[in-house]
Design a protein around this motif. Structure first.
Motif, mmCIF file in Angstrom:
data_model
loop_
_atom_site.group_PDB
_atom_site.id
_atom_site.type_symbol
_atom_site.label_atom_id
_atom_site.label_comp_id
_atom_site.label_asym_id
_atom_site.label_seq_id
_atom_site.Cartn_x
_atom_site.Cartn_y
_atom_site.Cartn_z
ATOM 1 N N LEU A 159 0.841 -1.197 0.000
ATOM 2 C CA LEU A 159 0.000 0.000 0.000
ATOM 3 C C LEU A 159 0.876 1.246 0.000
ATOM 4 O O LEU A 159 1.896 1.287 0.700
ATOM 5 N N PRO A 160 0.497 2.286 -0.757
ATOM 6 C CA PRO A 160 1.223 3.548 -0.658
ATOM 7 C C PRO A 160 1.093 4.117 0.754
ATOM 8 O O PRO A 160 0.061 3.948 1.409
ATOM 9 N N VAL A 161 2.138 4.761 1.230
ATOM 10 C CA VAL A 161 2.120 5.392 2.549
ATOM 11 C C VAL A 161 2.537 6.850 2.386
ATOM 12 O O VAL A 161 3.543 7.143 1.733
ATOM 13 N N ILE A 162 1.763 7.753 2.982
ATOM 14 C CA ILE A 162 2.070 9.184 2.913
ATOM 15 C C ILE A 162 2.186 9.738 4.328
ATOM 16 O O ILE A 162 1.791 9.094 5.295
ATOM 17 N N GLY A 163 2.720 10.956 4.439
ATOM 18 C CA GLY A 163 2.869 11.597 5.734
ATOM 19 C C GLY A 163 4.316 11.618 6.190
ATOM 20 O O GLY A 163 5.184 10.935 5.627
ATOM 21 N N GLU A 164 4.577 12.394 7.223
ATOM 22 C CA GLU A 164 5.941 12.538 7.731
ATOM 23 C C GLU A 164 6.510 11.214 8.205
ATOM 24 O O GLU A 164 7.711 10.947 8.071
ATOM 25 N N GLY A 165 5.669 10.355 8.757
ATOM 26 C CA GLY A 165 6.131 9.045 9.197
ATOM 27 C C GLY A 165 6.652 8.216 8.039
ATOM 28 O O GLY A 165 7.611 7.452 8.184
ATOM 29 N N ALA A 166 6.024 8.368 6.865
ATOM 30 C CA ALA A 166 6.477 7.640 5.678
ATOM 31 C C ALA A 166 7.855 8.108 5.243
ATOM 32 O O ALA A 166 8.681 7.315 4.783
ATOM 33 N N ALA A 167 8.120 9.398 5.388
ATOM 34 C CA ALA A 167 9.432 9.934 5.014
ATOM 35 C C ALA A 167 10.507 9.508 6.017
ATOM 36 O O ALA A 167 11.652 9.247 5.635
ATOM 37 N N LEU A 168 10.140 9.419 7.293
ATOM 38 C CA LEU A 168 11.110 9.069 8.324
ATOM 39 C C LEU A 168 11.431 7.578 8.348
ATOM 40 O O LEU A 168 12.558 7.179 8.667
ATOM 41 N N TYR A 169 10.441 6.751 8.024
ATOM 42 C CA TYR A 169 10.614 5.307 8.144
ATOM 43 C C TYR A 169 10.254 4.611 6.833
ATOM 44 O O TYR A 169 9.466 3.658 6.802
ATOM 45 N N ALA A 170 10.837 5.091 5.761
ATOM 46 C CA ALA A 170 10.513 4.567 4.432
ATOM 47 C C ALA A 170 10.809 3.072 4.313
ATOM 48 O O ALA A 170 10.018 2.316 3.738
ATOM 49 N N ARG A 171 11.928 2.626 4.843
ATOM 50 C CA ARG A 171 12.290 1.214 4.707
ATOM 51 C C ARG A 171 11.329 0.328 5.486
ATOM 52 O O ARG A 171 10.826 -0.680 4.974
ATOM 53 N N GLU A 172 11.048 0.686 6.730
ATOM 54 C CA GLU A 172 10.179 -0.144 7.565
ATOM 55 C C GLU A 172 8.754 -0.233 7.008
ATOM 56 O O GLU A 172 8.089 -1.261 7.114
ATOM 57 N N LEU A 173 8.287 0.866 6.414
ATOM 58 C CA LEU A 173 6.919 0.922 5.906
ATOM 59 C C LEU A 173 6.817 0.488 4.443
ATOM 60 O O LEU A 173 5.716 0.376 3.908
ATOM 61 N N GLY A 174 7.967 0.261 3.805
ATOM 62 C CA GLY A 174 7.958 -0.141 2.401
ATOM 63 C C GLY A 174 7.557 0.966 1.455
ATOM 64 O O GLY A 174 6.883 0.723 0.448
ATOM 65 N N SER A 176 7.819 3.482 -1.453
ATOM 66 C CA SER A 176 8.561 3.577 -2.705
ATOM 67 C C SER A 176 8.194 4.819 -3.510
ATOM 68 O O SER A 176 8.989 5.301 -4.311
ATOM 69 N N GLY A 177 7.007 5.350 -3.316
ATOM 70 C CA GLY A 177 6.572 6.522 -4.067
ATOM 71 C C GLY A 177 6.713 7.799 -3.259
ATOM 72 O O GLY A 177 7.334 7.830 -2.196
ATOM 73 N N ASP A 178 6.118 8.869 -3.759
ATOM 74 C CA ASP A 178 6.157 10.171 -3.105
ATOM 75 C C ASP A 178 5.279 10.134 -1.858
ATOM 76 O O ASP A 178 4.080 9.856 -1.949
ATOM 77 N N PRO A 179 5.841 10.421 -0.664
ATOM 78 C CA PRO A 179 5.035 10.362 0.560
ATOM 79 C C PRO A 179 4.250 11.639 0.853
ATOM 80 O O PRO A 179 3.646 11.756 1.927
ATOM 81 N N ALA A 180 4.254 12.590 -0.045
ATOM 82 C CA ALA A 180 3.533 13.849 0.181
ATOM 83 C C ALA A 180 2.024 13.636 0.107
ATOM 84 O O ALA A 180 1.554 12.746 -0.615
ATOM 85 N N PRO A 181 1.258 14.454 0.859
ATOM 86 C CA PRO A 181 1.708 15.510 1.771
ATOM 87 C C PRO A 181 2.268 14.941 3.076
ATOM 88 O O PRO A 181 1.742 13.968 3.605
ATOM 89 N N LEU A 182 3.322 15.592 3.572
ATOM 90 C CA LEU A 182 3.973 15.113 4.781
ATOM 91 C C LEU A 182 3.254 15.582 6.040
ATOM 92 O O LEU A 182 3.195 14.858 7.035
ATOM 93 N N LEU A 183 2.743 16.812 6.029
ATOM 94 C CA LEU A 183 2.136 17.421 7.217
ATOM 95 C C LEU A 183 0.721 17.894 6.893
ATOM 96 O O LEU A 183 0.391 18.143 5.731
ATOM 97 N N PRO A 184 -0.115 18.046 7.919
ATOM 98 C CA PRO A 184 -1.477 18.518 7.669
ATOM 99 C C PRO A 184 -1.489 19.979 7.254
ATOM 100 O O PRO A 184 -0.628 20.758 7.653
ATOM 101 N N SER A 185 -2.467 20.337 6.454
ATOM 102 C CA SER A 185 -2.663 21.744 6.102
ATOM 103 C C SER A 185 -4.017 22.186 6.637
ATOM 104 O O SER A 185 -4.992 21.426 6.607
ATOM 105 N N ALA A 186 -4.067 23.415 7.128
ATOM 106 C CA ALA A 186 -5.335 23.943 7.622
ATOM 107 C C ALA A 186 -6.317 24.139 6.480
ATOM 108 O O ALA A 186 -7.531 24.107 6.682
ATOM 109 N N ALA A 187 -5.790 24.339 5.272
ATOM 110 C CA ALA A 187 -6.666 24.471 4.107
ATOM 111 C C ALA A 187 -7.467 23.185 3.912
ATOM 112 O O ALA A 187 -8.693 23.217 3.720
#
Length: 230
Positions: A159-174, A176-187
């Motif tokens: 499964l694709p994984v997004i968010g800051e956790g995906a950027a920090l732990y890319a190997r553990e979570l598998g 492979s693609g762009d993890p953006a958005p990393l953080l929440p936006s108020a918009a």
């Protein structure tokens, strides 16, 4: 209808003012975003004031407040919730809670299943699975990143994984693609809240209460141990 939205559940302090006109849709009036994990309290109130000033609006013009309820670290999350409740009480307007993971999912615009993972510190992530940007399939959880795929019954990378956790732990979570958005936006948080208030599809709004998945790092001291003499 003016909706003020903000989130302090992650390293981002993000504030947005959106206008909703029933029958005509939603439009942004002003947005402010700062990434500073240690200064939530110092940044949030000036950001709210700046957003209102940029939009030419006053607090009395607000119709509702939407606030991210986490999951997130205790201190930052508490800043946003206390501020939201104070505004609601002072202005006599409703305050709605939004799961921070839902806001990240909403901003992704994805139509296929995926996972949102944010940094929970202590080498853990807050996470949830989504069927689409609008539909969360599991309750938010916290665990070491390597345990997330097994908890979902999938292999890392399925499964694709997004968010800051995906950027920090890319190997553990598998990841492979762009993890953006990393953080929440108020918009995204504002759009999600207004969509729900308008009665259309979207995750349900929550009470403005913290979504804690574990005890705070800071704890009250326990009773003193008795000292015995030999």
């Amino acid at each position: 209808m003016l909706v003020l939205a903000f989130d302090t559940a992650t390293a981002a302090v993000t504030v947005a003012l959106y206008e909703w006109i029933p029958g005509e849709g939603v439009r942004p009036r002003a947005v402010a975003e700062t990434v500073d994990a240690r200064r939530h309290a110092e940044v949030l109130t000036p950001s709210i004031g700046g957003v209102l000033a940029e939009a030419g609006a006053a607090p009395a013009d607000l119709s509702a407040v939407a606030v991210g309820v986490g999951p997130g670290p205790y201190t930052g999350l508490r800043v946003g919730l206390v501020t939201a409740k104070s505004l609601g009480e002072a202005l006599k307007i409703p305050v709605h809670g939004v799961c921070t993971l839902d806001a990240i999912a909403w901003a992704s615009g994805r139509d296929e299943p995926f996972v949102v993972a944010t940094d929970a510190r202590r080498k853990e992530v807050y996470w949830a699975r989504y069927d689409s940007a609008r539909v969360r399939a599991t309750e938010p959880a916290v665990s070491p990143p390597a345990e997330v795929p097994a908890a979902l019954g999938v292999e890392p990378g399925d499964l694709p994984v997004i968010g800051e956790g995906a950027a920090l732990y890319a190997r553990e979570l598998g990841v492979s693609g762009d993890p953006a958005p990393l953080l929440p936006s108020a918009a995204a948080l504002a759009e999600l809240a207004v969509t729900r208030l308008a009665g259309t599809a979207g995750p349900p709004l929550l009470p403005p209460e913290p979504l804690y998945l574990r005890r705070p790092d800071a704890r009250a001291p326990g009773p003193r141990k008795k000292v015995t003499r030999s």
